[in-house]
Design a protein around this motif. Structure first.
Motif, mmCIF file in Angstrom:
data_model
loop_
_atom_site.group_PDB
_atom_site.id
_atom_site.type_symbol
_atom_site.label_atom_id
_atom_site.label_comp_id
_atom_site.label_asym_id
_atom_site.label_seq_id
_atom_site.Cartn_x
_atom_site.Cartn_y
_atom_site.Cartn_z
ATOM 1 N N PRO A 21 0.846 -1.200 0.000
ATOM 2 C CA PRO A 21 0.000 0.000 0.000
ATOM 3 C C PRO A 21 0.881 1.249 0.000
ATOM 4 C CG PRO A 21 -0.010 -1.045 2.163
ATOM 5 C CD PRO A 21 0.758 -1.955 1.236
ATOM 6 N N PRO A 22 0.358 2.355 -0.504
ATOM 7 C CA PRO A 22 1.137 3.596 -0.467
ATOM 8 C C PRO A 22 1.459 3.973 0.983
ATOM 9 C CG PRO A 22 -0.867 3.845 -1.777
ATOM 10 C CD PRO A 22 -0.948 2.525 -1.091
ATOM 11 N N THR A 23 2.513 4.716 1.161
ATOM 12 C CA THR A 23 2.855 5.208 2.491
ATOM 13 C C THR A 23 1.903 6.348 2.855
ATOM 14 O OG1 THR A 23 4.374 6.892 1.686
ATOM 15 C CG2 THR A 23 5.303 4.682 2.087
ATOM 16 N N GLY A 24 1.934 6.745 4.108
ATOM 17 C CA GLY A 24 1.124 7.885 4.533
ATOM 18 C C GLY A 24 1.513 9.147 3.785
ATOM 19 N N ALA A 25 2.805 9.328 3.565
ATOM 20 C CA ALA A 25 3.284 10.509 2.827
ATOM 21 C C ALA A 25 2.777 10.480 1.387
ATOM 22 C CB ALA A 25 4.805 10.580 2.863
ATOM 23 N N GLU A 26 2.773 9.292 0.775
ATOM 24 C CA GLU A 26 2.286 9.172 -0.601
ATOM 25 C C GLU A 26 0.784 9.434 -0.682
ATOM 26 O OE1 GLU A 26 5.553 5.935 -2.249
ATOM 27 O OE2 GLU A 26 3.728 5.210 -1.290
ATOM 28 N N ASP A 27 0.019 8.885 0.253
ATOM 29 C CA ASP A 27 -1.427 9.152 0.256
ATOM 30 C C ASP A 27 -1.703 10.624 0.532
ATOM 31 O OD1 ASP A 27 -2.656 6.780 -0.527
ATOM 32 O OD2 ASP A 27 -2.784 5.997 1.518
ATOM 33 N N PHE A 28 -0.930 11.228 1.427
ATOM 34 C CA PHE A 28 -1.113 12.653 1.704
ATOM 35 C C PHE A 28 -0.860 13.458 0.431
ATOM 36 C CE2 PHE A 28 0.261 16.890 2.843
ATOM 37 C CZ PHE A 28 -0.715 17.283 3.743
ATOM 38 N N ALA A 29 0.212 13.137 -0.270
ATOM 39 C CA ALA A 29 0.537 13.856 -1.512
ATOM 40 C C ALA A 29 -0.572 13.676 -2.545
ATOM 41 C CB ALA A 29 1.871 13.377 -2.066
ATOM 42 N N ALA A 30 -1.130 12.475 -2.623
ATOM 43 C CA ALA A 30 -2.153 12.191 -3.630
ATOM 44 C C ALA A 30 -3.510 12.794 -3.282
ATOM 45 C CB ALA A 30 -2.298 10.674 -3.811
ATOM 46 N N SER A 58 -8.221 -0.629 3.214
ATOM 47 C CA SER A 58 -7.034 -1.477 3.188
ATOM 48 C C SER A 58 -7.142 -2.477 4.326
ATOM 49 C CB SER A 58 -5.769 -0.618 3.340
ATOM 50 O OG SER A 58 -5.843 0.207 4.489
ATOM 51 N N ASP A 59 -6.129 -3.331 4.442
ATOM 52 C CA ASP A 59 -6.116 -4.296 5.538
ATOM 53 C C ASP A 59 -6.221 -3.562 6.867
ATOM 54 O OD1 ASP A 59 -5.800 -6.370 3.737
ATOM 55 O OD2 ASP A 59 -3.623 -6.436 3.955
ATOM 56 N N LEU A 60 -6.843 -4.225 7.837
ATOM 57 C CA LEU A 60 -7.003 -3.641 9.165
ATOM 58 C C LEU A 60 -5.834 -4.043 10.056
ATOM 59 C CD1 LEU A 60 -10.805 -4.344 9.750
ATOM 60 C CD2 LEU A 60 -9.736 -2.287 8.819
ATOM 61 N N VAL A 61 -5.420 -3.087 10.891
ATOM 62 C CA VAL A 61 -4.391 -3.345 11.891
ATOM 63 C C VAL A 61 -4.909 -2.839 13.231
ATOM 64 C CG1 VAL A 61 -2.432 -3.205 10.306
ATOM 65 C CG2 VAL A 61 -3.234 -1.139 11.432
ATOM 66 N N PRO A 62 -4.518 -3.471 14.342
ATOM 67 C CA PRO A 62 -4.917 -2.940 15.638
ATOM 68 C C PRO A 62 -4.186 -1.615 15.884
ATOM 69 C CG PRO A 62 -3.641 -4.976 15.887
ATOM 70 C CD PRO A 62 -3.756 -4.697 14.436
ATOM 71 N N TYR A 63 -4.938 -0.585 16.246
ATOM 72 C CA TYR A 63 -4.328 0.738 16.418
ATOM 73 C C TYR A 63 -4.998 1.464 17.571
ATOM 74 C CZ TYR A 63 -2.553 5.376 15.309
ATOM 75 O OH TYR A 63 -1.931 6.595 15.368
ATOM 76 N N PRO A 93 -9.441 -2.219 15.344
ATOM 77 C CA PRO A 93 -9.080 -2.546 13.962
ATOM 78 C C PRO A 93 -9.290 -1.313 13.070
ATOM 79 C CG PRO A 93 -10.500 -4.249 14.885
ATOM 80 C CD PRO A 93 -10.497 -3.094 15.855
ATOM 81 N N THR A 94 -8.222 -0.870 12.439
ATOM 82 C CA THR A 94 -8.213 0.378 11.675
ATOM 83 C C THR A 94 -7.514 0.131 10.346
ATOM 84 O OG1 THR A 94 -8.008 1.530 13.793
ATOM 85 C CG2 THR A 94 -7.573 2.818 11.807
ATOM 86 N N PRO A 95 -8.035 0.698 9.249
ATOM 87 C CA PRO A 95 -7.364 0.522 7.959
ATOM 88 C C PRO A 95 -5.917 1.039 7.997
ATOM 89 C CG PRO A 95 -9.562 1.403 7.635
ATOM 90 C CD PRO A 95 -9.279 1.461 9.115
ATOM 91 N N THR A 96 -5.007 0.233 7.491
ATOM 92 C CA THR A 96 -3.585 0.568 7.491
ATOM 93 C C THR A 96 -3.319 1.939 6.886
ATOM 94 O OG1 THR A 96 -3.010 -1.763 7.309
ATOM 95 C CG2 THR A 96 -1.320 -0.184 6.662
ATOM 96 N N ARG A 97 -3.953 2.240 5.766
ATOM 97 C CA ARG A 97 -3.674 3.504 5.083
ATOM 98 C C ARG A 97 -4.136 4.704 5.903
ATOM 99 N NH1 ARG A 97 -5.339 2.779 -1.092
ATOM 100 N NH2 ARG A 97 -4.346 4.823 -1.253
ATOM 101 N N LEU A 98 -5.218 4.550 6.651
ATOM 102 C CA LEU A 98 -5.681 5.625 7.523
ATOM 103 C C LEU A 98 -4.680 5.849 8.652
ATOM 104 C CD1 LEU A 98 -7.869 7.668 8.269
ATOM 105 C CD2 LEU A 98 -9.062 5.817 9.461
#
Length: 129
Positions: A20-29, A98-103, A112-117
């Motif tokens: 998945p894109p990084t947080g910086a990449e999603d922010f830029a997009a 995106s896939d969920l991760v515990p956050y 459980p929260t989407p990785t990209r978020l």
């Protein structure tokens, strides 16, 4: 058979799971057009909006020095916004699935929260002075 090798490699490469894109990449997009590359609310589209985008570099300062992670993530995902379509910021939830991760967003509860978020929220923390 050798002439098919490059085609086979291309097909195999296309089948590889993409990171998945990084947080910086999603922010830029998705965010920088309005909030600017540095998050100050000065993006190329900022002047076309009914309201100036938030200066994201001051989120922690405006919250007593603590980054309001859960509130920021809810805003990005689209849980909070204007009533009856008056919000300037669009709902980005569908774009960030995106896939969920515990956050733990700061309330002590791993949810459980989407990785990209999570990655965008973590990137926004780096913009705080």
């Amino acid at each position: 058979m050798r002439r098919f090798a490059p085609v086979a490699l291309l097909i195999l490469a296309a089948c590889q799971p993409q990171e998945p894109p990084t947080g910086a990449e999603d922010f830029a997009a998705y965010c920088s057009g309005c909030h600017g590359a540095g998050g100050k609310g000065d993006g190329a589209l900022a002047g076309t909006l009914a309201r100036k985008p938030a200066d994201l570099t001051g989120l922690a300062a405006r919250n007593g020095g603590e980054f309001p992670t859960t509130r920021v993530m809810a805003k990005i995902w689209g849980y909070t916004g204007g009533h009856q379509g008056v919000a300037v910021m669009p709902n980005f939830g569908p774009l960030l699935e995106s896939d969920l991760v515990p956050y733990d967003g700061g309330d002590g509860i791993e949810t459980p929260t989407p990785t990209r978020l999570v990655q965008i929220a973590e990137f926004l923390k780096t913009l705080q002075p």
